[in-house]
Design an enzyme around this catalytic site. Structure first.
Site, PDB file in Angstrom:
ATOM      1  N   THR A  99       0.844  -1.194   0.000  1.00  0.00           N
ATOM      2  CA  THR A  99       0.000   0.000   0.000  1.00  0.00           C
ATOM      3  C   THR A  99       0.880   1.244   0.000  1.00  0.00           C
ATOM      4  O   THR A  99       2.101   1.160   0.115  1.00  0.00           O
ATOM      5  CB  THR A  99      -0.902   0.043   1.251  1.00  0.00           C
ATOM      6  OG1 THR A  99      -0.106   0.377   2.402  1.00  0.00           O
ATOM      7  CG2 THR A  99      -1.585  -1.289   1.491  1.00  0.00           C
TER       8      THR A  99
ATOM      9  N   GLU B  27      13.450  -3.517  -0.728  1.00  0.00           N
ATOM     10  CA  GLU B  27      14.240  -3.185  -1.918  1.00  0.00           C
ATOM     11  C   GLU B  27      13.501  -2.219  -2.837  1.00  0.00           C
ATOM     12  O   GLU B  27      14.089  -1.310  -3.417  1.00  0.00           O
ATOM     13  CB  GLU B  27      14.574  -4.476  -2.677  1.00  0.00           C
ATOM     14  CG  GLU B  27      15.428  -4.279  -3.910  1.00  0.00           C
ATOM     15  CD  GLU B  27      16.831  -3.817  -3.572  1.00  0.00           C
ATOM     16  OE1 GLU B  27      17.116  -2.621  -3.792  1.00  0.00           O
ATOM     17  OE2 GLU B  27      17.618  -4.632  -3.075  1.00  0.00           O
TER      18      GLU B  27
ATOM     19  N   VAL C  24      13.296   2.108  -3.186  1.00  0.00           N
ATOM     20  CA  VAL C  24      14.185   3.052  -3.858  1.00  0.00           C
ATOM     21  C   VAL C  24      14.119   2.929  -5.373  1.00  0.00           C
ATOM     22  O   VAL C  24      13.942   3.926  -6.072  1.00  0.00           O
ATOM     23  CB  VAL C  24      15.639   2.885  -3.370  1.00  0.00           C
ATOM     24  CG1 VAL C  24      16.589   3.782  -4.161  1.00  0.00           C
ATOM     25  CG2 VAL C  24      15.731   3.205  -1.890  1.00  0.00           C
TER      26      VAL C  24
ATOM     27  N   ALA D 140      12.242   0.336  -7.314  1.00  0.00           N
ATOM     28  CA  ALA D 140      11.291  -0.681  -7.777  1.00  0.00           C
ATOM     29  C   ALA D 140      12.001  -2.034  -7.850  1.00  0.00           C
ATOM     30  O   ALA D 140      12.432  -2.556  -6.826  1.00  0.00           O
ATOM     31  CB  ALA D 140      10.667  -0.284  -9.096  1.00  0.00           C
TER      32      ALA D 140
ATOM     33  N   LEU E 146      14.898  -2.678  -9.273  1.00  0.00           N
ATOM     34  CA  LEU E 146      16.356  -2.584  -9.369  1.00  0.00           C
ATOM     35  C   LEU E 146      17.009  -2.957  -8.025  1.00  0.00           C
ATOM     36  O   LEU E 146      16.554  -2.518  -6.968  1.00  0.00           O
ATOM     37  CB  LEU E 146      16.782  -1.172  -9.762  1.00  0.00           C
ATOM     38  CG  LEU E 146      16.350  -0.679 -11.143  1.00  0.00           C
ATOM     39  CD1 LEU E 146      16.856   0.740 -11.371  1.00  0.00           C
ATOM     40  CD2 LEU E 146      16.866  -1.604 -12.237  1.00  0.00           C
TER      41      LEU E 146
ATOM     42  N   GLY F  91       0.889   8.577 -18.574  1.00  0.00           N
ATOM     43  CA  GLY F  91       0.601   8.016 -17.261  1.00  0.00           C
ATOM     44  C   GLY F  91       1.793   7.974 -16.322  1.00  0.00           C
ATOM     45  O   GLY F  91       1.755   7.317 -15.276  1.00  0.00           O
TER      46      GLY F  91
ATOM     47  N   GLU G  93       1.763  11.986 -11.633  1.00  0.00           N
ATOM     48  CA  GLU G  93       0.549  12.055 -10.833  1.00  0.00           C
ATOM     49  C   GLU G  93      -0.438  12.982 -11.550  1.00  0.00           C
ATOM     50  O   GLU G  93      -0.046  13.724 -12.470  1.00  0.00           O
ATOM     51  CB  GLU G  93       0.882  12.599  -9.441  1.00  0.00           C
ATOM     52  CG  GLU G  93       1.801  11.716  -8.618  1.00  0.00           C
ATOM     53  CD  GLU G  93       1.182  10.384  -8.251  1.00  0.00           C
ATOM     54  OE1 GLU G  93      -0.059  10.318  -8.092  1.00  0.00           O
ATOM     55  OE2 GLU G  93       1.929   9.383  -8.155  1.00  0.00           O
TER      56      GLU G  93
ATOM     57  N   ASP H  83       9.078  12.783  -3.610  1.00  0.00           N
ATOM     58  CA  ASP H  83       9.238  11.325  -3.672  1.00  0.00           C
ATOM     59  C   ASP H  83      10.715  10.958  -3.877  1.00  0.00           C
ATOM     60  O   ASP H  83      11.222  10.003  -3.281  1.00  0.00           O
ATOM     61  CB  ASP H  83       8.392  10.767  -4.815  1.00  0.00           C
ATOM     62  CG  ASP H  83       8.395   9.253  -4.830  1.00  0.00           C
ATOM     63  OD1 ASP H  83       7.935   8.645  -3.850  1.00  0.00           O
ATOM     64  OD2 ASP H  83       8.865   8.662  -5.831  1.00  0.00           O
TER      65      ASP H  83
ATOM     66  N   LYS I 149      13.464   8.721  -1.384  1.00  0.00           N
ATOM     67  CA  LYS I 149      14.336   7.640  -1.832  1.00  0.00           C
ATOM     68  C   LYS I 149      15.794   7.918  -1.462  1.00  0.00           C
ATOM     69  O   LYS I 149      16.517   7.007  -1.022  1.00  0.00           O
ATOM     70  CB  LYS I 149      14.186   7.440  -3.340  1.00  0.00           C
ATOM     71  CG  LYS I 149      12.800   6.947  -3.749  1.00  0.00           C
ATOM     72  CD  LYS I 149      12.651   6.835  -5.263  1.00  0.00           C
ATOM     73  CE  LYS I 149      11.263   6.338  -5.650  1.00  0.00           C
ATOM     74  NZ  LYS I 149      11.094   6.206  -7.109  1.00  0.00           N
TER      75      LYS I 149
END
Length: 817
Positions: free
Chosen positions: A556, A607, A610, A612, A614, A665, A668, A679, A683
């Site tokens: 979530t 993991e 930071v 996704a 990777l 897409g 946001e 964001d 990270k």
């Protein structure tokens, strides 16, 4: 008849004694005749040793004795009816007065002889056994106290006395012949010599007492009750995947015990072994668990080895020189000397050339052994026939044990291949001709890694179940469930891992099935569920099911699940999350979660926080734990911003490229949520913290991409109008960069303990120059990767790659079980 021994943890507190009483009641209900042997209350023996040693120095011991007395009195007042307490407290008070007199004698003489030490230590067992006998008298009128100095006779080797079995067996049989109907509670660890002076039986003495009495009475079974579920394949504190053994032979149990498995001690088994009496190791706090049986007639094992044992801290002494070659009696002279002076040798290995002997001893004996050898072989050392004796510290012994090892080829090769593949250096090797044991000496710093490596190598055929509970069933979870379903057979066959989805919940409904949810129809099952979503209830049911190898997955973006992580860790459940909130809020919470997970021996994997899918955090972690030093980290960790600046070239305007990103897409609904860099900042903050920096969000210097008029536009439409109005501003940035042969990149940087994110122009020599699409990229500059940076690059956003990252974290958890 059965004889039950309860260790210090089993009599160490009111709650522990209640569990012990339940065990006794169960046996009484079966109308089984019992003898009970007990140790001192947990920690009391060590307290008595420390207090006695302080008494030699004249340090006041009254407070320490009062503390021990208080513990016993508290138990009596909690577990014995008020009207029966006075007699018990009076007797205990007499014990403590006698103990105080002994301590005063030690202080006056400033001497603590082995004989006096044994007398002092005996009061730990006397107090606990008497106290327990009176507690049990409340449930069984025939309960009575026995001081084993009356029935076990030894020589006068105080501290580690040798038992006179002929005399002891006669006294034991005679005593119990006259107490057939009694429930006897006997002191462990203590005995007496022919002058009735108290002696002690050494390490594991209470277990030994139990075996001596049990063998003399030819009991049906000897039960050792402790605080673990029997003997395990390895030390569970070091090897998470260790499991309880159903049964062992006497030989296997003695080998495992000798090399560090402290559940039971080798001398304990000798009387039982001679009479072929089964020994069972049981858990006072989990009485329903069957435990481990040690017996003569065991079933064939499906595994080559039974278990892996270890001695954490040992030292080795090396002797070498030409004077040893062909010298008859040299080894006998050496080891007779050490035996005579009470130096215990843990392991011996000798080169075939007879040019050297290496043996392991406890670290506290190393200097003594060296001095004894130098004195004994003084002439050989002076003549140069022996080289100077060397000692090596900070070592450990690892031993694999099992009767199936005998005549099975490839065991040693498998062991050394597993160690070598993981960079564990073997200092010395020993294997007996019985082939029941192969022992290696390794550096103590490698012990945990070695135990896990060897356990994986020899118990790899055991398929593990990973029981997973997922919160959030959006795009990422849908992809994750699809990937798990598609790769299920592969994981079972190649990883011996069966991932079972036990629970699912979204904001409306939840579904829990202990047997596992069918991944071919999970969506329909969740839709049909009548259970409304309730995260607290979901977590409570996950904990109450108490399934092994449990993982909580948070897919979530909500702050609520992260507030439950700590409590989940305390239930020994691992957490895998792509939710950044827990790790990017205040530093104390981040540190607390990590330390709690570590304390409870579970995994906390994130993991995907930071990059996704990777492997950024994994790479960082591996660099650090391998001893590399990070000097600089540079990164582009926003797929949206990466796309925008990778496409902001030629005649395209900044307005148009942002619009294009939104249409695809990537952004946001309000692109400023991405372009504001918040964001990205989270990270970088998570990276900084995983690098060891105690950093807060406010410590990250966040440079702006947008001019103030764009950032503060009242609506998205107005924002786009302001982008058009600011076209000259963005064009100027682009042109300035192009004039230098550079491109614009929004780069996060960690260097010299500081974190920043800023818009920069980079040239062709920079690894970020050729970035394309919406890829993320990170470059590590370290002491090892100083001339050429280590670069990780790839898609850093999207449900499929993020799900793949979560999936990989789940497989890691499975490998750690």
């Amino acid at each position: 008849m059965k004889i039950l021994k309860f260790g210090g943890t089993s009599v160490g507190s009111v709650d522990a004694l209640k569990a012990l009483i339940d065990v006794v009641k169960t046996n009484l209900d079966k109308q089984e005749q019992m003898v009970i042997v007990v140790s001192a209350m947990g920690g009391v023996t060590n307290q008595l040793i420390t207090t006695a040693e302080n008494a030699i120095k004249g340090i006041d011991f009254s407070e320490a004795l009062a503390d021990i007395e208080k513990r016993h009195f508290h138990v009596v007042k909690e577990l014995i009816p008020v009207q029966q307490q006075n007699q018990v407290l009076t007797k205990l008070k007499l014990f403590f007065q006698e103990l105080e007199d002994l301590m005063q004698g030690v202080t006056a003489l400033q001497e603590l002889s082995p004989k006096t030490r044994d007398a002092i230590l005996s009061y730990g067992e006397q107090c606990s056994a008497f106290m327990l006998s009176r507690i049990l008298k409340t449930i069984h009128e025939g309960a009575d106290y026995l001081n084993t100095t009356e029935i076990i006779k030894t020589d006068s080797t105080f501290g580690n006395a040798r038992v006179d079995f002929e005399q002891s067996n006669f006294l034991i049989k005679n005593y119990f012949e006259h107490h057939k109907d009694s429930l006897i509670v006997a002191t462990g660890f203590i005995a007496s010599d022919d002058q009735n002076r108290v002696t002690t039986l050494g390490r594991g003495g209470s277990d030994y007492t139990c075996a001596i009495i049990g063998a003399a009475l030819n009991v049906e079974q000897i039960e050792i009750w402790t605080d673990v579920n029997g003997m395990m394949t390895a030390d569970p504190r070091r090897v998470k995947k260790a499991f309880s053994l159903e049964e062992l032979s006497y030989t296997e149990a003695m080998e495992l015990s000798f090399f560090g498995a402290k559940v039971i001690y080798p001398p304990t088994m000798i009387p039982a072994f001679l009479k072929k009496i089964p020994i069972v190791i049981k858990n006072t706090f989990d009485a329903s668990f069957p435990g481990t049986f040690i017996k003569h007639d065991i079933k064939p094992s499906s595994t080559v080895i039974r278990g892996i044992s270890s001695v954490d801290h040992i030292s080795i002494i090396n002797l070498q020189g030409s004077g040893m070659v062909g010298k008859a009696g040299f080894s006998g002279r050496l080891f007779s000397l050490l035996s005579r002076e009470q130096v215990n040798v843990v392991l011996i290995t000798q080169s075939s050339s007879e040019h050297s002997i290496t043996f392991a001893v406890n670290p506290e004996d190393a200097k003594k052994a060296q001095a004894l050898i130098q004195q004994e072989f003084e002439l050989e050392l002076q003549a140069g026939k022996l080289e100077p004796i060397t000692i090596e510290h900070n070592l450990s012994v690892l031993a694999i044990v099992g009767e199936n090892m005998k005549k099975t080829p490839g065991i040693a090769g498998k062991l050394f291949h597993a160690l070598g593949r993981n960079g564990v250096n073997v200092v010395a090797i020993a294997q007996g001709s019985s082939e029941y044991n192969i022992s290696v000496i390794i550096y103590n710093s490698d012990l945990t890694k070695a135990l896990n490596t060897v356990h994986d190598a020899f118990f790899a055929q055991l398929q593990k179940n990973l029981n997973v509970f997922i919160v959030g069933v959006g795009n990422i979870s849908k992809e994750l469930l699809s990937q798990i379903h598609a790769h299920h057979a592969y994981l079972v066959e190649n990883n011996l891992l069966n991932i079972k989805i036990i629970g699912l919940t979204n904001t409306k409904k939840m579904l829990i099935d202990p047997a596992g949810i069918d991944l071919a129809s999970w969506q329909q099952s969740l839709d049909k569920s009548t259970e409304p979503a309730d995260l607290n209830k979901f977590v409570a049911e996950m904990k109450s099911l108490n399934l092994p190898n449990c993982v909580f997955v948070d897919n979530t973006a909500s702050p609520i699940p992260s507030t439950m992580y700590k409590d989940i860790f305390k239930s020994n459940i691992s957490v895998v999350t792509c939710n950044k909130i827990a790790n990017s809020s205040d530093y104390q919470q981040f540190a607390d979660l990590r330390s709690t997970a570590k304390k409870y021996g579970v995994d906390f994997l994130y993991e995907t926080n930071v990059g996704a899918g990777l492997p950024i955090i994994t790479t960082l972690h591996d660099l650090i734990i391998s001893g590399d030093k990070i000097t600089k980290i540079e990164a582009i960790l926003s797929g949206t911003i990466s796309f925008i600046f990778n496409n902001f070239k030629g005649d395209v305007t900044f307005h148009d490229v942002v619009k294009q990103a939104q249409e695809k897409g990537y952004t946001e609904p309000d692109p400023r949520d991405d372009l504001g860099g918040i964001d990205f900042m989270r990270k970088i903050l998570i990276l900084a913290r995983n690098s060891g920096l105690p950093m807060e969000a406010a410590d990250v210097e966040l440079g702006a991409i947008l001019p103030e008029n764009c950032a503060k536009a009242p609506t998205v439409e107005a924002f786009y109008e302001e982008l058009k109005a600011s076209n000259d501003y963005f064009e100027q940035l682009k042109q300035d960069a192009e004039k230098q042969g550079k491109v614009l990149r929004y780069i996060g940087k960690l260097e010299n303990g500081k974190a920043s994110i800023s818009l920069q122009a980079v040239g062709m020599d920079h690894p970020f120059y050729a970035l394309s699409g919406s890829d993320n990229i990170i470059a590590f500059t370290t002491e090892r990767y100083c001339e050429t940076q280590m670069v990780v690059k790839g898609p850093g956003a999207g449900a499929a790659v993020t799900a793949a990252g979560v999936f990989a974290d789940l497989v890691k958890v499975g490998a750690n079980q």
